[in-house]
Design an enzyme around this catalytic site. Structure first.
Site, mmCIF file in Angstrom:
data_model
loop_
_atom_site.group_PDB
_atom_site.id
_atom_site.type_symbol
_atom_site.label_atom_id
_atom_site.label_comp_id
_atom_site.label_asym_id
_atom_site.label_seq_id
_atom_site.Cartn_x
_atom_site.Cartn_y
_atom_site.Cartn_z
ATOM 1 N N ARG A 295 0.840 -1.203 0.000
ATOM 2 C CA ARG A 295 0.000 0.000 0.000
ATOM 3 C C ARG A 295 0.876 1.254 0.000
ATOM 4 N NH1 ARG A 295 -5.569 -0.013 -0.872
ATOM 5 N NH2 ARG A 295 -5.660 1.955 0.227
ATOM 6 N N VAL B 298 -5.216 6.613 5.932
ATOM 7 C CA VAL B 298 -3.900 6.506 6.577
ATOM 8 C C VAL B 298 -2.812 7.046 5.658
ATOM 9 C CG1 VAL B 298 -4.613 4.521 7.982
ATOM 10 C CG2 VAL B 298 -3.594 4.124 5.730
ATOM 11 N N ASP B 299 -3.241 7.670 4.522
ATOM 12 C CA ASP B 299 -2.270 8.020 3.471
ATOM 13 C C ASP B 299 -1.512 9.328 3.710
ATOM 14 O OD1 ASP B 299 -4.198 9.989 2.773
ATOM 15 O OD2 ASP B 299 -5.094 8.704 1.240
ATOM 16 N N HIS C 267 -7.722 6.212 11.857
ATOM 17 C CA HIS C 267 -7.172 4.868 11.636
ATOM 18 C C HIS C 267 -5.646 4.850 11.566
ATOM 19 C CE1 HIS C 267 -11.327 3.532 9.865
ATOM 20 N NE2 HIS C 267 -11.326 3.667 11.170
ATOM 21 N N CYS D 227 6.741 -1.295 23.337
ATOM 22 C CA CYS D 227 6.918 -0.035 24.099
ATOM 23 C C CYS D 227 6.223 1.149 23.444
ATOM 24 C CB CYS D 227 8.402 0.263 24.305
ATOM 25 S SG CYS D 227 9.243 0.900 22.825
ATOM 26 N N CYS E 105 13.699 -0.601 22.237
ATOM 27 C CA CYS E 105 13.644 -1.780 23.121
ATOM 28 C C CYS E 105 13.962 -3.093 22.402
ATOM 29 C CB CYS E 105 12.272 -1.876 23.801
ATOM 30 S SG CYS E 105 10.958 -2.391 22.678
HETATM 31 P P1 OAD Z 1 -14.389 2.588 1.219
HETATM 32 O O1 OAD Z 1 -13.437 2.002 0.255
HETATM 33 O O2 OAD Z 1 -15.225 1.693 2.046
HETATM 34 O O3 OAD Z 1 -15.379 3.552 0.468
HETATM 35 C C1 OAD Z 1 -14.899 4.482 -0.458
HETATM 36 C C2 OAD Z 1 -16.076 5.313 -0.901
HETATM 37 O O4 OAD Z 1 -15.567 6.343 -1.734
HETATM 38 C C3 OAD Z 1 -17.119 4.547 -1.693
HETATM 39 O O5 OAD Z 1 -18.405 4.788 -1.132
HETATM 40 C C4 OAD Z 1 -17.007 5.142 -3.098
HETATM 41 O O6 OAD Z 1 -18.264 5.231 -3.761
HETATM 42 C C5 OAD Z 1 -16.467 6.515 -2.800
HETATM 43 N N1 OAD Z 1 -15.712 7.155 -3.890
HETATM 44 C C6 OAD Z 1 -15.016 6.582 -4.901
HETATM 45 N N2 OAD Z 1 -14.448 7.521 -5.673
HETATM 46 C C7 OAD Z 1 -14.783 8.715 -5.143
HETATM 47 C C8 OAD Z 1 -14.499 10.074 -5.497
HETATM 48 N N3 OAD Z 1 -13.736 10.394 -6.548
HETATM 49 N N4 OAD Z 1 -15.017 11.060 -4.721
HETATM 50 C C9 OAD Z 1 -15.808 10.767 -3.648
HETATM 51 N N5 OAD Z 1 -16.088 9.507 -3.275
HETATM 52 C C10 OAD Z 1 -15.591 8.494 -4.005
HETATM 53 O O7 OAD Z 1 -13.529 3.592 2.119
HETATM 54 P P2 OAD Z 1 -13.809 4.094 3.590
HETATM 55 O O8 OAD Z 1 -15.232 4.447 3.786
HETATM 56 O O9 OAD Z 1 -12.779 5.113 3.869
HETATM 57 O O10 OAD Z 1 -10.265 0.912 7.622
HETATM 58 O O11 OAD Z 1 -13.486 2.797 4.407
HETATM 59 C C11 OAD Z 1 -13.507 2.872 5.788
HETATM 60 C C12 OAD Z 1 -12.444 2.017 6.357
HETATM 61 O O12 OAD Z 1 -12.577 0.686 5.866
HETATM 62 C C13 OAD Z 1 -11.019 2.365 5.928
HETATM 63 O O13 OAD Z 1 -10.462 3.413 6.692
HETATM 64 C C14 OAD Z 1 -10.303 1.124 6.190
HETATM 65 C C15 OAD Z 1 -11.267 0.192 5.519
HETATM 66 O O14 OAD Z 1 -11.163 -1.060 5.901
HETATM 67 C C16 OAD Z 1 -9.299 0.176 8.180
HETATM 68 O O15 OAD Z 1 -8.406 -0.322 7.531
HETATM 69 C C17 OAD Z 1 -9.438 0.015 9.657
#
Ligand code: OAD
Length: 263
Positions: free
Chosen positions: A77, A110-111, A126, A137, A173
């Site tokens: 990633r 996280v980017d 996240h 630690c 550590c």
């Molecule tokens: P998702 O990958 O679940 O959802 C991304 C969303 O962005 C989708 O609803 C798409 O329709 C939308 N999308 C795509 N292109 C877009 C654009 N150009 N402009 C606006 N929206 C767009 O991502 P998250 O909701 O961030 O957590 O996912 C939540 C968490 O699930 C992440 O932080 C990660 C993942 O597992 C962990 O790793 C703990």
């Protein structure tokens, strides 16, 4: 064709942006999509890596059972992100910081692209993929200096690329380090959700940008804003569970919609 916002809605949103006193923004993977970062969900698909669903590899179970594989996934990633730049959505949100006395920006990403765009005090719910954290630690070390990491098999620091061994050994550590990100099955870092929730509860205008609104507890934040009486706006090309709850759901790409809202 670039996203067109219905004129009456555009006027309404610009008016609200002019008079808002406290703004809260929650972003997800979609805000970085136009920078080239793959989302986890969307378009009817969920991310898979080496045959494993992303939520199986990004899990506390994987941390316990196969730390090198976890590193390999996050190295993959990180390598994808290395040359990517903030897009107009990140830049618009960074500029909003100068416009509003109170802007609270929380992200599930996280980017690090919000910070790269100039946003300050981003609530990274996240964690951050550019940092390693000691499993014992809690010491943290930056991974920014590594120029490229091609696999988990390295035994020692690679002088040519600056890449550390995998898993990196804590300089404080001597124990194994892990990516400083929240994994499925883990709690969020202490305090970060609470600070974001304070921002959501206090806002009068809330934007929910590029998130599938499926992952708890981040998905609660816009609901908190809504319950507190804020006007809520979703920006996403696809419908989500929050679309039916918010005041305005704009079906479009964040990098096209957010700059149009600027007043
Ligand atoms: P998702 O990958 O679940 O959802 C991304 C969303 O962005 C989708 O609803 C798409 O329709 C939308 N999308 C795509 N292109 C877009 C654009 N150009 N402009 C606006 N929206 C767009 O991502 P998250 O909701 O961030 O957590 O996912 C939540 C968490 O699930 C992440 O932080 C990660 C993942 O597992 C962990 O790793 C703990």
């Amino acid at each position: 064709m670039p996203t067109q916002i219905e004129p009456a809605l555009l006027t309404e949103l610009r008016g609200r942006l002019r008079t808002a006193r406290r703004v809260f923004v929650l972003t997800g993977a979609g805000v970085s999509a136009e920078s080239g970062v793959p989302t986890f969900r969307g378009g009817g698909q969920s991310g898979v890596w080496k045959g494993m669903p992303f939520d199986a590899i990004s899990s506390y179970r994987m941390l316990q059972s196969d730390l090198p594989a976890l590193w390999e996934w996050f190295d993959y990633r990180r390598n994808l992100l290395r040359d990517l730049r903030p897009n107009p959505a990140h830049l618009t949100l960074a500029a909003w910081q100068e416009k509003f006395a109170h802007l609270c920006l929380a992200t599930q990403n996280v980017d690090g692209l919000h910070t790269a765009a100039g946003s300050r005090d981003v609530h990274e719910l996240h964690g951050n993929i550019w940092t390693a954290r000691c499993t014992q630690c809690d010491a943290r070390e930056s991974l920014r200096e590594e120029t490229n990491v091609t696999g988990a098999a390295m035994g020692a620091t690679d002088a040519a690329t600056g890449a550390r061994e995998r898993p990196p050994v804590c300089r404080s550590c001597g124990n194994a380090m892990r990516p400083d990100v929240v994994l499925f099955g883990e709690m969020l870092p202490a305090g970060v959700f609470e600070q974001a929730a304070e921002g959501a509860a206090a806002c009068d205008l809330c934007f929910v940008v590029g998130t599938s609104s499926l992952v708890y507890p981040a998905m609660r934040l816009p609901e908190i804003a809504l319950e507190a009486g804020a006007y809520t706006v979703e920006i996403n090309p696809e419908a989500t569970p929050f679309s039916a709850l918010c005041h305005a759901a704009i079906q479009g790409r964040a990098g096209e919609v957010l700059p149009q809202l600027d007043y």
